[in-house]
Scaffold this motif. Structure first.
Motif, PDB file in Angstrom:
ATOM      1  N   LEU A 111       0.728  -1.282  -0.292  1.00  9.96           N
ATOM      2  CA  LEU A 111      -0.046   0.073   0.266  1.00  9.96           C
ATOM      3  C   LEU A 111       1.057   1.201   0.059  1.00  9.96           C
ATOM      4  N   PRO A 112       1.953   1.322   0.979  1.00  9.31           N
ATOM      5  CA  PRO A 112       2.734   2.487   0.934  1.00  9.31           C
ATOM      6  C   PRO A 112       3.228   2.653  -0.565  1.00  9.31           C
ATOM      7  N   ILE A 113       3.941   1.609  -1.134  1.00 11.93           N
ATOM      8  CA  ILE A 113       4.576   1.939  -2.366  1.00 11.93           C
ATOM      9  C   ILE A 113       3.412   2.362  -3.619  1.00 11.93           C
ATOM     10  N   PHE A 114       2.235   1.725  -3.532  1.00 14.86           N
ATOM     11  CA  PHE A 114       1.512   2.311  -4.510  1.00 14.86           C
ATOM     12  C   PHE A 114       0.928   3.734  -4.348  1.00 14.86           C
ATOM     13  N   ALA A 115       0.705   3.976  -2.857  1.00 13.59           N
ATOM     14  CA  ALA A 115       0.450   5.480  -2.531  1.00 13.59           C
ATOM     15  C   ALA A 115       1.645   6.420  -3.163  1.00 13.59           C
ATOM     16  N   ILE A 165      -3.280   9.229   2.574  1.00 11.71           N
ATOM     17  CA  ILE A 165      -2.578  10.223   1.472  1.00 11.71           C
ATOM     18  C   ILE A 165      -3.058   9.735   0.321  1.00 11.71           C
ATOM     19  N   LEU A 166      -3.362   8.313  -0.268  1.00 12.35           N
ATOM     20  CA  LEU A 166      -3.926   8.033  -1.335  1.00 12.35           C
ATOM     21  C   LEU A 166      -5.041   8.707  -1.664  1.00 12.35           C
ATOM     22  N   VAL A 167      -6.150   8.514  -0.627  1.00  9.56           N
ATOM     23  CA  VAL A 167      -7.286   8.745  -0.927  1.00  9.56           C
ATOM     24  C   VAL A 167      -7.202  10.477  -1.251  1.00  9.56           C
ATOM     25  N   ALA A 168      -6.400  11.105  -0.499  1.00  6.13           N
ATOM     26  CA  ALA A 168      -6.342  12.560  -0.844  1.00  6.13           C
ATOM     27  C   ALA A 168      -5.960  12.766  -1.897  1.00  6.13           C
TER      28      ALA A 168
END
Lengths: 234, 334, 430
Positions: free
Chosen positions: B245-249, B316-319
């Motif tokens: 998830l962090p690297i996709f974000a 962060i991703l959603v934002a």
């Protein structure tokens, strides 16, 4: 002896054939123009010649060799180049890098070719290190042609090079096409602005509904009253 | 002063380390996005796989590191990177290329990559079990304690050898990547294909070669990130759960298909994580005498409890998806 | 006309398989497996409409299942009097008031530009207000949560009817889906996969760690049933009644979906799936339709999860493994045939049996490997070989996914009666 010979080809995008028997013949050093109404199969013909869609019937010969349904990469090596109508530059690459990508298949030193292209299209020299996506429409068209010329092709295929350009740029592009042709490159182009294009053409091919309608020299077609009435807007 | 040293230890060092790992993973994800146009879900397990290869090599030659004065796993890194890169190319040829050639939609490739990730997980658990291992087999982890030349700072800056190696490696990798993409023929071809794949094909660019190069870079960076992360913490077979998830974000924050964006995104996500679990109450401690009796300061004041660290990249991703789907560097949305 | 020979043969084989399980392992076990398989079938129906009807990739199925499961616990578990008789409900209410006030303040801050505050300053103020409110609320919640855990264990449920809990589970899963779908559905298809993956991980982290709400790893049991429990009527009868209930639910869900699929709504969905650009050009609101499908599918997943957890009678958040279980369900639907409701039901029933049976099979296989290795090579097997063998089963899930995608993209029971969209014209090979 013709250089490019397209014999009665049939082709389409998987569904029904769009081309139902198109023939072209071009001698080395000539400019050929394909014109005709919308949906006549002009761009389709060009794409079929460059192996971008499957030819189901008929044959395409380049300099006597059968090149029907060959892959684009092989055709580039065989001395052909294709400039698509849109999306014809790499927007985030600089002008210079765009030209280098045109020369991707070359393993020799092509530095002189870059110089020649800057001589052909002087505005590109000062923009050499700018991303191509930031240039104006006319300049982008120059980058696109320059990219295609990097392999020193013998046959250049242009798909509507003046589409979307202002009249001033349009005549500039036609001048460039003539200049490229004078340097020894055979050109086959599709054009909407048939009158201007036929004026510089050695051979003209007018298509309608996927078939040849009129064929002749550029001057002949311009002089033909029927062509003028039906296809050149009177 | 001690509080600031604490901040450096807990935030600056940790953020740089986490950020470097995420950046290396995100660059691979973003390059696969750019060239092959799908979200590579198997990237986390490619990292784990690379780390296990490095571990196996370390176990085979436990004393190789002593020759260079470096951790053995780090010395084995080039070999592990090369092997992982080869495996990545093989995986592509077996599982992704047939679908690509059939003209499958990107989302089908995403699914295939999930299949690959489950297969890697299954194999790793079968052959290596589920326990946690240390990458240091015949050596100890060096820890450096740097004293500050101030009277007030009694605490020392603490940094371990793996942490230094992670940060240095990430810097070297970023510089090499930049050089590769802007100076070499293949690197430029990669950018060209990311820009306009149809035109790249028309220009005679060898798209197979570009795809192979993409997997070489993505695979070797994944192996490096996985190995360095395991050196810093420990080698866990389920590492990919917490890293995907962090690297996709990071890749999306940076702009999909933009390698520099992925690097920036990696550090952004890394620091965001570290800052949100940091106990801010410690920085307020010097002010306690001033505020005594006015407000009661809590002893623990963090944005997110450590157990919920994974919500940080998600938020962060959603934002980013809500306010700027193209990311910082204007990536490809379609 | 379409014939159903293939379907009949496949379902007959399935009946034989279940018959074998019943005879080999007894009726109680067979019933248990059938009920669980039907719960999975409900979840699979939810997924098959998302993927098969609309091409949406939900990588967080387990998250939605877990939401449904938690909601039914909250709604139907008996109230915890130790909690209600203390001052903690009031304190929890105060925290909720704080949260509402914080949310209102933050929302107000985002509107400051209406009062002439420059928009950059407004954003800054809004972010700072939000962060401060977040800190205050979580600092206020912390001691309350600690006290609840220490004095009452957890807040318990509301003791309402179980079926209401299932409805609430579906509704909660649908609400989360609506939120995720609103954000992601206009963007490229991979983003939805990433976002749902994130949702699943977060739901799991929340259920596992918010002990005051869910009892965390201590697990909640026994959950009440909507039908008489085994204690009241015995294993066989209790499970048989549950089976009847689930079979009814699956058949109703299936019939409704089939109807909807043949109605104008279904035609529109197919048009969108087969040619998005054309559908958009005809004025169809593509993203709106996709959101409907995504929410509807998630509702089914939530309800399925609620039914499943109710049946197992124990709510254990650690039991939800986001990636592995999600893709067990994926295998069910792509093997059955994406977009084919019958295929999803078949896939769920079939894959679940295989999955359950693969546990003893894997152990047997690895026992044989261990003995052969010892006898022939003097190989000392690792002590945790058994647990490794079970974990390694994810390899088979992964392999099945990749093989089906490559060699049988339409699945065993392909979608029927609709014009199959032409494959994207074979792009020129390079």
């Amino acid at each position: 002896m013709s250089f490019l010979e397209v014999c009665d080809i049939h082709a389409g995008y998987g569904g029904a054939d769009i081309l139902k028997g198109v023939s072209l013949s071009l001698r080395e050093g000539e400019i050929g123009v394909i014109a005709g109404p919308n949906g006549a199969g002009k761009s389709t013909t060009l794409k079929a010649v460059f192996g971008l869609l499957h030819v189901s019937k008929g044959a395409i010969l380049l300099d006597g060799n059968d090149i029907t349904n060959r892959r684009p990469q092989e055709l580039v090596r065989a001395g052909m180049s294709f400039v698509p109508q849109e999306k014809n530059v790499f927007p985030s690459l600089t002008v210079l890098e765009n030209l280098e990508m045109g020369a991707f298949v070359r393993r020799d030193d092509y530095g002189h070719m870059i110089e020649r292209i800057f001589d052909f299209f002087p505005p590109l020299r000062e923009k050499a290190h700018q991303p191509a996506g930031e240039l104006s429409g006319g300049q982008r068209q120059m980058v696109a042609m320059g990219r295609a010329l990097m392999t020193e092709p013998r046959l250049l295929l242009l798909d509507e090079p003046t589409a979307g350009l202002s009249p001033k740029y349009m005549s500039e592009i036609f001048e460039h096409v003539v200049a490229v042709n004078r340097s020894g490159v055979t050109v086959l182009m599709v054009e909407q602005n048939a009158r201007q294009a036929l004026a510089i053409a050695h051979r003209g091919f007018i298509l309608a509904s996927g078939r040849n309608r009129h064929t002749g020299t550029g001057a002949e077609l311009l002089a033909d009253p029927e062509v003028a009435r039906s296809f050149l807007g009177g | 002063m001690n509080e600031i040293v604490f901040f450096i230890n807990k935030v600056l060092v940790a953020g740089l380390v986490t950020g470097s790992i995420y950046a290396m993973g995100a660059v691979g994800v973003t390059l696969v996005f750019a060239i092959l146009r799908f979200a590579h879900f198997a990237h986390g397990d490619l990292m784990t796989l690379g780390a296990f290869i490095a571990f196996a090599l370390t176990a085979a030659f436990p004393h190789a590191g002593a020759i260079f004065g470096l951790p053995t796993a780090f010395v084995m890194l080039p070999a592990a990177m090369a092997l992982t890169a080869l495996l990545a190319i093989w995986i592509d040829g077996r599982f992704y290329r047939p679908l690509r050639e059939r003209g499958a939609k990107p989302v089908v490739l995403v699914m295939a990559s999930v299949g690959v990730t489950l297969m890697i997980q299954g194999l790793l658990r079968l052959f290596a079990g589920t326990g946690t291992r240390s990458m240091f087999i015949a050596e100890r982890k060096d820890i450096f304690r740097i004293e500050l030349p101030f009277e007030l700072a009694r605490r020392k800056i603490v940094i371990t050898e793996p942490q230094i190696l992670v940060i240095l490696f990430a810097v070297v990798a970023a510089i090499s990547l930049h050089w590769f993409l802007t100076r070499t023929r293949t690197g430029k071809a990669m950018r060209a294909m990311s820009d306009n794949p149809d035109l790249a094909r028309l220009s005679g660019i060898d798209t197979q070669q570009v795809v192979r190069t993409t997997w070489i870079i993505a695979g070797s960076l994944a192996a490096a990130a996985g190995t360095l992360l395991s050196l810093d913490v420990a080698l866990k077979p389920d590492m990919s759960f917490n890293i995907l998830l962090p690297i996709f974000a990071a890749a999306i924050v940076g702009g999909v298909g933009q390698p520099y964006g992925a690097i920036a995104g990696g550090f952004l996500v890394g620091f965001a994580e570290v800052l949100s679990v940091f106990n801010w109450a410690i920085l307020l401690r010097p002010f306690r005498p001033l505020l005594d009796g006015v407000v009661e300061l809590p002893t623990h004041l963090a944005f997110v409890p450590t157990e919920y660290k994974l919500t940080v990249p998600f938020v962060i991703l959603v934002a980013v998806l809500v306010w700027r789907p193209t990311g910082i560097f204007r990536g490809k949305v379609i | 006309m379409t014939t159903y020979r293939r379907e009949i043969i496949l379902f007959a084989l399935l009946a034989i398989l279940y018959g074998a399980v019943f005879t080999l392992f007894g009726a109680a076990y067979g019933l248990r497996m059938s009920v669980e398989a039907l719960c999975y079938a409900l979840v699979a129906l939810g997924l098959t409409i998302q993927w098969g009807y609309a091409g949406l990739f939900n990588a967080g199925v387990m998250g939605f299942v877990a939401i449904g499961a938690f909601m039914t616990v909250l709604v139907s578990f008996p109230p915890n009097m130790a909690f209600w008789n203390s001052d903690m409900p009031a304190r929890l209410g105060t925290v909720a008031l704080y949260a509402i006030a914080g949310a209102a303040l933050t929302w107000g801050a985002t509107r400051l530009n209406r009062l002439g505050v420059p928009s950059r300053l407004r954003t800054l103020i809004a972010v700072m207000t939000g962060a401060a409110a977040w800190l205050v609320v979580s600092a206020a919640l912390d001691p309350v949560a600690r006290d609840i855990e220490r004095q009452a264990g957890f807040i318990g449920g509301f003791g309402l009817p179980v079926l209401l809990g299932w409805v609430a589970g579906g509704a909660a899963a649908g609400a989360v889906a609506w939120f995720v779908g609103r954000i992601c559905l206009g963007l490229r298809s991979d983003y939805l996969a990433i976002a749902t993956l994130g949702i699943a991980e977060i739901v799991k982290a929340l259920l596992k760690n918010a002990d005051w709400l869910t009892k965390g790893t201590l697990t909640v049991s026994p959950l009440p049933w909507p039908v008489p429990t085994p204690e009241q009527v015995g294993f066989i009868w209790g499970r048989a009644l549950y089976l009847a209930l689930m079979a009814t639910l699956v058949v109703v869900a299936w019939a409704l979906l089939e109807r909807a699929w043949r109605a104008p709504w279904g035609r529109m969905m197919r048009a969108i799936r087969d040619n998005e650009t054309a559908a958009a050009a005809m004025g169809k609101n593509v993203n709106r339709r996709r959101l409907e499908i995504f929410v509807l599918g998630s509702v089914l997943m939530g309800a399925g999860g609620a039914a499943l957890i109710t049946f197992t009678r124990i709510f254990d958040p650690a039991g939800f493994l986001p990636l592995n279980h999600t893709f067990l369900i994926w295998v069910m639907i792509i093997l059955g045939g994406a977009g084919s409701n019958l295929g999803a039901v078949f896939g769920a029933l079939f894959v679940y049996v295989v999955w359950v049976m693969s546990e003893p099979a894997a152990l047997l296989l690895f026992d044989a490997v261990r003995e052969a290795g010892q006898a022939w090579f003097g190989w000392q097997a690792p002590a945790d070989l058994d647990s490794r063998a079970l974990q390694a089963r994810v390899f088979v899930i992964g392999l099945t996914i990749t093989l089906v995608l490559r060699y049988a993209p339409a699945g065993l029971i392909p979608e029927k009666a609709t014009m199959q969209a032409p494959r994207p014209s074979a792009r020129e090979k390079n």
